[in-house]
Each structure stands twice: as structure tokens, then as C-alpha cells.
Design an enzyme around this catalytic site. Structure first.
Site, PDB file in Angstrom:
ATOM      1  N   HIS A 113     -59.839   6.653   9.802  1.00  0.00           N
ATOM      2  CA  HIS A 113     -59.625   5.216  10.016  1.00  0.00           C
ATOM      3  C   HIS A 113     -60.287   4.708  11.294  1.00  0.00           C
ATOM      4  O   HIS A 113     -60.415   3.505  11.494  1.00  0.00           O
ATOM      5  CB  HIS A 113     -58.133   4.857   9.984  1.00  0.00           C
ATOM      6  CG  HIS A 113     -57.338   5.321  11.159  1.00  0.00           C
ATOM      7  ND1 HIS A 113     -56.537   6.446  11.131  1.00  0.00           N
ATOM      8  CD2 HIS A 113     -57.188   4.812  12.399  1.00  0.00           C
ATOM      9  CE1 HIS A 113     -55.933   6.588  12.281  1.00  0.00           C
ATOM     10  NE2 HIS A 113     -56.312   5.602  13.080  1.00  0.00           N
ATOM     11  N   ASP A 143     -57.109  11.642   6.396  1.00  0.00           N
ATOM     12  CA  ASP A 143     -57.510  10.815   7.534  1.00  0.00           C
ATOM     13  C   ASP A 143     -58.366  11.613   8.521  1.00  0.00           C
ATOM     14  O   ASP A 143     -58.234  11.471   9.734  1.00  0.00           O
ATOM     15  CB  ASP A 143     -56.289  10.236   8.241  1.00  0.00           C
ATOM     16  CG  ASP A 143     -56.656   9.065   9.168  1.00  0.00           C
ATOM     17  OD1 ASP A 143     -57.733   8.482   8.961  1.00  0.00           O
ATOM     18  OD2 ASP A 143     -55.876   8.774  10.086  1.00  0.00           O
ATOM     19  N   GLY A 214     -56.070   3.830  20.389  1.00  0.00           N
ATOM     20  CA  GLY A 214     -57.194   4.398  21.118  1.00  0.00           C
ATOM     21  C   GLY A 214     -57.090   5.903  21.246  1.00  0.00           C
ATOM     22  O   GLY A 214     -58.083   6.606  21.399  1.00  0.00           O
ATOM     23  N   ASN A 215     -55.843   6.447  21.176  1.00  0.00           N
ATOM     24  CA  ASN A 215     -55.652   7.893  21.131  1.00  0.00           C
ATOM     25  C   ASN A 215     -56.014   8.464  19.759  1.00  0.00           C
ATOM     26  O   ASN A 215     -56.211   9.672  19.605  1.00  0.00           O
ATOM     27  CB  ASN A 215     -54.190   8.264  21.410  1.00  0.00           C
ATOM     28  CG  ASN A 215     -53.863   8.329  22.889  1.00  0.00           C
ATOM     29  OD1 ASN A 215     -53.094   7.508  23.389  1.00  0.00           O
ATOM     30  ND2 ASN A 215     -54.433   9.298  23.589  1.00  0.00           N
ATOM     31  N   SER A 216     -56.081   7.609  18.773  1.00  0.00           N
ATOM     32  CA  SER A 216     -56.302   8.045  17.400  1.00  0.00           C
ATOM     33  C   SER A 216     -57.581   8.865  17.284  1.00  0.00           C
ATOM     34  O   SER A 216     -58.648   8.451  17.723  1.00  0.00           O
ATOM     35  CB  SER A 216     -56.406   6.818  16.490  1.00  0.00           C
ATOM     36  OG  SER A 216     -56.453   7.207  15.151  1.00  0.00           O
ATOM     37  N   LEU A 271     -51.393  19.903  -9.589  1.00  0.00           N
ATOM     38  CA  LEU A 271     -50.556  20.349 -10.701  1.00  0.00           C
ATOM     39  C   LEU A 271     -50.434  19.303 -11.799  1.00  0.00           C
ATOM     40  O   LEU A 271     -50.237  19.639 -12.959  1.00  0.00           O
ATOM     41  CB  LEU A 271     -49.145  20.703 -10.203  1.00  0.00           C
ATOM     42  CG  LEU A 271     -48.975  22.035  -9.461  1.00  0.00           C
ATOM     43  CD1 LEU A 271     -47.503  22.237  -9.116  1.00  0.00           C
ATOM     44  CD2 LEU A 271     -49.482  23.191 -10.308  1.00  0.00           C
ATOM     45  N   GLY A 272     -50.508  18.039 -11.427  1.00  0.00           N
ATOM     46  CA  GLY A 272     -50.335  16.991 -12.430  1.00  0.00           C
ATOM     47  C   GLY A 272     -48.883  16.696 -12.717  1.00  0.00           C
ATOM     48  O   GLY A 272     -48.470  16.628 -13.879  1.00  0.00           O
ATOM     49  N   VAL A 273     -48.094  16.535 -11.656  1.00  0.00           N
ATOM     50  CA  VAL A 273     -46.680  16.212 -11.819  1.00  0.00           C
ATOM     51  C   VAL A 273     -46.297  15.073 -10.883  1.00  0.00           C
ATOM     52  O   VAL A 273     -46.937  14.855  -9.854  1.00  0.00           O
ATOM     53  CB  VAL A 273     -45.760  17.418 -11.530  1.00  0.00           C
ATOM     54  CG1 VAL A 273     -45.957  18.510 -12.552  1.00  0.00           C
ATOM     55  CG2 VAL A 273     -45.977  17.946 -10.116  1.00  0.00           C
ATOM     56  N   VAL A 274     -45.273  14.358 -11.257  1.00  0.00           N
ATOM     57  CA  VAL A 274     -44.611  13.412 -10.357  1.00  0.00           C
ATOM     58  C   VAL A 274     -43.267  14.027 -10.021  1.00  0.00           C
ATOM     59  O   VAL A 274     -42.498  14.395 -10.915  1.00  0.00           O
ATOM     60  CB  VAL A 274     -44.424  12.031 -11.019  1.00  0.00           C
ATOM     61  CG1 VAL A 274     -43.620  11.105 -10.105  1.00  0.00           C
ATOM     62  CG2 VAL A 274     -45.765  11.413 -11.363  1.00  0.00           C
ATOM     63  N   ILE A 275     -42.995  14.185  -8.734  1.00  0.00           N
ATOM     64  CA  ILE A 275     -41.781  14.878  -8.315  1.00  0.00           C
ATOM     65  C   ILE A 275     -40.909  13.954  -7.486  1.00  0.00           C
ATOM     66  O   ILE A 275     -41.349  12.904  -7.024  1.00  0.00           O
ATOM     67  CB  ILE A 275     -42.119  16.137  -7.489  1.00  0.00           C
ATOM     68  CG1 ILE A 275     -42.995  15.775  -6.283  1.00  0.00           C
ATOM     69  CG2 ILE A 275     -42.795  17.185  -8.358  1.00  0.00           C
ATOM     70  CD1 ILE A 275     -43.269  16.928  -5.342  1.00  0.00           C
TER      71      ILE A 275
END
Length: 473
Positions: A113, A143, A214-216, A271-275
Site C-alpha cells: 500500500h 501487503d 510513515g512507519n509503514s 482448499l476451497g472452503v468457507v469456514i
């Protein structure tokens, strides 16, 4: 007696002084670390051409006090700007961030970012010389961004292992908060493996090191002068530091950087899951001793989990022997695996433990979506629950990509209203049983236990989740 009291007072004073000196001796001296590491920390500024219609007058930091707590990217991409130019011309936006040199030939790590959408990236070294940087690659999911500047024998940081970091250890940050180059702040590690909203693939290091805009992108050091993280986010109500800072573990960042350097992109396991999280009530309803694991709420059709035999309602307790304490542990572990790798999952299904083998797939690119499916059931009117339900049509099942289920037609007074069910919700599981007809729903609902947590899987606007409730006597 007076003499004795005087002697005791002197002894007490000496003990207090001794304890103070010992305490001071135990505090770390950061000066050698800073002298050694600071030359490899850089300031990063970017220039971005922006249309005149987006170019307003001088920008100010909004007053965020009073807003609900939120996680935000603390680096402000658009710093105060010059007044808009006449004639519809473009003007330049600038931002400030930090980074650090990881190789003598000029590779630099920072946050995505910090450099996102930049037309030009300038890296300023500790001697105030400036070099133009090329973006080698960036990974928004973690990020992390990798830059390259032209140079030889540049100062570099030492890289450590974030997995060896312990909670309570001293850590130090060097960066450019608000543009003040090479500012040093210190603190301790508050926690490891933190999951933040919308950040599924980074087990963040939490610290109380003072971090500000600014630390980012700057480094987080251990006492050995090794980088163990990249400062990335803060928790804030005011827009400034409030004691909660989060860093990307260097193990994660370097894996990303190496892939960006060699392939230009990052490949992750999938994996293809919603947890969802397993809370106390869900744990009770699934027969678990304590809240733990990742509850499978949805399975992507044709994905690795579906091919492995994983089912909706399974609770994944471990992956390759690594325990899943919080549900967020699963994407951290899976994301770190290479597509095609084999893995074993320990699960709980209907109260029994099982082990499944799965071949990890490749995480689809952002924007690519697979349809979610899951075993379904049908529901029906039940005075015990306080809902009136009907069968789903074949068209509805096709549109929702499910094999069965019943849709709530009306919510009456009772448990259903208390837990927030709405007309149009689709119920696919009740008390750990798949519902495949109205008759089955009525039978299962009639036999629900009293004064014990009962789980229900509900599909609302294409999103599945498990909820719990209790029926009173």
C-alpha cells in the site's frame, strides 16, 4: 534503639538502590542495534499522476474520534496536496513510507500500500542520496512489495526467523513517521498469529511499539538486530498510535518476495472452503470438548476440499499435525503450502473423528470466483422453532447451487425470531443432520433436545453460516 532503626533504614535504602540498579541493568541498550541496522532502512516516496477533478486543495487529516474502532491501513496514501492547477492539467500526489534493503545489489522490501498505483518510486538512503526504484512485484493479499534500486555494496539488514519470536520479547522499529526519517521506537511482542479483518493469509505479530503514518513498510527488529517483521497496520480510533501495532512476519514476507522475484506472482495453497469460528455453543452442538477448530460452512464445487470428501458441518481440528486452535489458523497454514502438496486433515464429523487426505489446490486470482455448494436439506413449518417453511423449487436450487433445502416463508414468535432468522433464509442442516425434505425437517425439529446448544446451517444471500440456539423446557 535509634541506632538500630538508623542501620535498618540504611540497609533498606541500599537494598532499594541495588534493586533499581539491577532493574536498569536488565533493560536493553538499543544503541548498538540502531547504529548497525539504521543505514539499511530507507525512506520511500511516490509520485502519482492524478486527474485534476481529483485534485482538491490542501488535504487535512479527518477527525476520526468517535468513530467505531476499526483496522485501517495506517499509511495515508494521499498526503497534503498543493492547490489544483488551472487549465485541467494533472498534478502529482505524494506519499511517504519506509522500507529496508535486503541485498547489497539493491532489493528493497516495503508494503504494497506504500507503492500501490505509483508512477514513480523514490528511495532515499540514510546518507540522503536518492535512487529511483523499480517495482519488481507486489502482493496485495499480504501487503508486501519488492523494489529494486541500482547500486552496489549497499548496506543490508540481517534477516531473522519470525517463528522463533516469543511473546514478551523486546522489539524495535525504525522508520519515517510523518516524514521524520530514521525515527526509532521500541516495545515488546504482545501476541503472535493475530488475524485481522479481511486479512486471511498473514498471521500478524502484534506489538506495542509506537507506529504512525510513515512507519509503514519499515522493519521490526529483535534484540539481535535481525528483522523479524514488516510494520504494516495499527488499530486506532484517532488515526494515530494507540498501543496496538501489527507487523507481517518476515518468514511470510520473504516467501512472498522470493516468489515475486522468481515468478512475478505469488502462488498459494487453497482448499476451497468457507469456514467460521467454533464458539462454545457450536462446540457443544458438535460434541466437542472445547471451542476449537474451523467449522466448514460452505464448500466450493469442484475445489480440493470437495474432492477430498470434506462435508459441510465438518470441524477441521488439524492440518498435517498442526492444530487449528482458531479458525483463522487454517488459511494461514493452507496459504503457506504449495499447490499440489498433499495434506492430511483431522476432522470431527457427527461426533466422530476422521482423517481425510487432500491435494491442496492453487488459490484463484482475485476476482475469480467459484460457486459454493454444500449438502442441503429441506425444512418445514414447526411450532417448536417458530418458522413456516416451504420446499425450494428446482430453479431456486439451481440458482443457489444447492442440492436441497427449505426456504423460510414466515418467522413467528419463538427461537427462530430470537436468533435473527428471516423470510427467504434457506435452512440446509439442523442439529448436525442434512435436511433433504420438508418431512425430514419436521422430524428433526420435533426431536430437538431441550436446554442444549443446537446448530443450524442457514444460507442467506448466497452466504452460508452455522448458528446455534437452545430450546427451553
Amino acid at each position: 534503639m535509634a541506632s538500630l532503626k538508623s542501620c535498618l533504614s540504611v540497609v533498606a535504602g541500599m537494598l532499594l538502590l541495588s534493586q533499581t540498579l539491577v532493574a536498569r541493568a536488565e533493560l536493553p541498550d538499543f544503541t548498538p542495534l540502531v547504529e548497525q541496522a539504521a543505514p539499511a532502512v530507507v525512506n520511500i516516496s511516490t509520485r502519482q499522476k492524478m486527474p485534476e477533478r481529483l485534485a482538491g486543495g490542501p488535504a487535512t487529516m479527518p477527525d476520526l474520534e468517535g468513530l467505531p474502532p476499526m483496522f485501517r491501513e495506517f499509511f495515508e496514501r494521499n498526503m497534503p496536496q498543493a492547490p489544483r492547477s488551472p487549465g485541467g492539467r494533472q498534478r502529482e500526489a505524494q506519499s511517504l513510507g519506509s522500507g529496508f534493503i535486503i541485498s547489497a545489489d539493491g532489493y528493497v522490501l516495503t508494503n504494497n500500500h506504500v507503492v500501490a498505483d505509483a508512477d514513480e518510486i523514490i528511495v532515499r538512503l540514510s546518507d540522503r542520496s536518492e535512487l529511483q526504484a523499480k517495482l519488481i512485484g507486489a502482493d496485495p493479499r499480504t501487503d508486501v512489495a519488492l523494489l529494486k534500486v541500482e547500486g552496489k555494496s549497499l548496506p543490508t539488514v540481517k534477516l531473522g526467523k519470525s517463528e522463533d519470536l516469543k511473546v514478551g520479547a523486546w522489539v524495535l522499529a525504525i522508520g519515517s513517521p510523518f516524514g521524520f526519517d530514521h525515527s526509532v521506537t521500541a516495545g515488546i511482542v504482545s501476541a503472535k498469529g493475530r488475524s485481522l479483518p479481511n486479512e486471511s493469509y498473514v498471521p500478524f505479530i502484534q506489538t506495542d511499539v509506537a507506529i504512525n503514518p510513515g512507519n509503514s513498510g519499515g522493519p521490526l527488529f529483535n534484540l539481535d538486530g535481525e528483522v523479524i517483521g514488516i510494520n504494516s497496520q495499527i488499530f486506532t480510533r484517532s488515526g494515530g498510535f494507540m498501543g496496538l501495532s501489527f507487523a507481517i512476519p518476515i518468514d511470510v514476507a520473504m516467501d512472498v518476495a522470493n516468489q515475486l522475484k522468481s515468478d512475478g506472482k505469488v502462488n498459494r495453497g487453497w482448499l476451497g472452503v468457507v469456514i467460521q469460528e467454533v464458539n462454545k455453543d457450536l462446540a457443544e452442538s458438535f460434541g466437542l470438548d472445547k471451542p476449537a477448530g474451523a467449522l466448514v460452512a460452505q464448500i466450493m464445487e469442484g475445489g480440493p476440499a470437495a474432492k477430498s470428501g470434506l462435508q459441510v458441518g465438518d470441524v477441521i481440528l488439524s492440518l498435517n499435525g498442526q492444530p487449528i486452535v482458531m479458525s483463522a489458523d487454517l488459511p494461514h497454514l493452507v496459504g503457506g503450502m504449495k499447490p499440489g502438496a498433499k495434506a492430511s486433515m483431522d476432522i470431527v464429523r457427527e461426533g466422530s473423528r476422521k482423517t481425510l487426505q487432500v491435494t491442496v489446490g492453487a488459490l484463484p486470482a482475485e476476482g475469480e470466483e467459484l460457486t459454493a455448494s454444500g449438502d442441503s436439506g429441506a425444512e418445514r413449518s414447526s411450532n417448536r422453532l417458530g418458522v413456516t417453511v416451504t420446499e425450494l423449487s428446482a430453479e431456486d436450487k439451481k440458482a443457489l447451487d444447492i442440492k436441497g433445502g427449505v426456504v423460510i416463508k414466515e418467522v413467528l414468535e419463538g427461537p427462530a425470531a430470537l436468533i435473527g432468522l428471516r423470510p427467504g433464509d434457506v435452512i440446509t442442516h439442523l442439529n448436525n443432520q442434512a435436511i433433504d425434505s420438508v418431512a425430514v425437517f419436521a422430524k428433526v425439529a420435533q426431536a430437538l433436545p431441550k436446554n442444549r446448544s443446537v446448530s443450524m446451517r442457514v444460507l442467506r444471500e448466497g452466504r452460508a453460516s452455522f448458528i446455534t440456539f437452545k430450546l427451553a423446557e
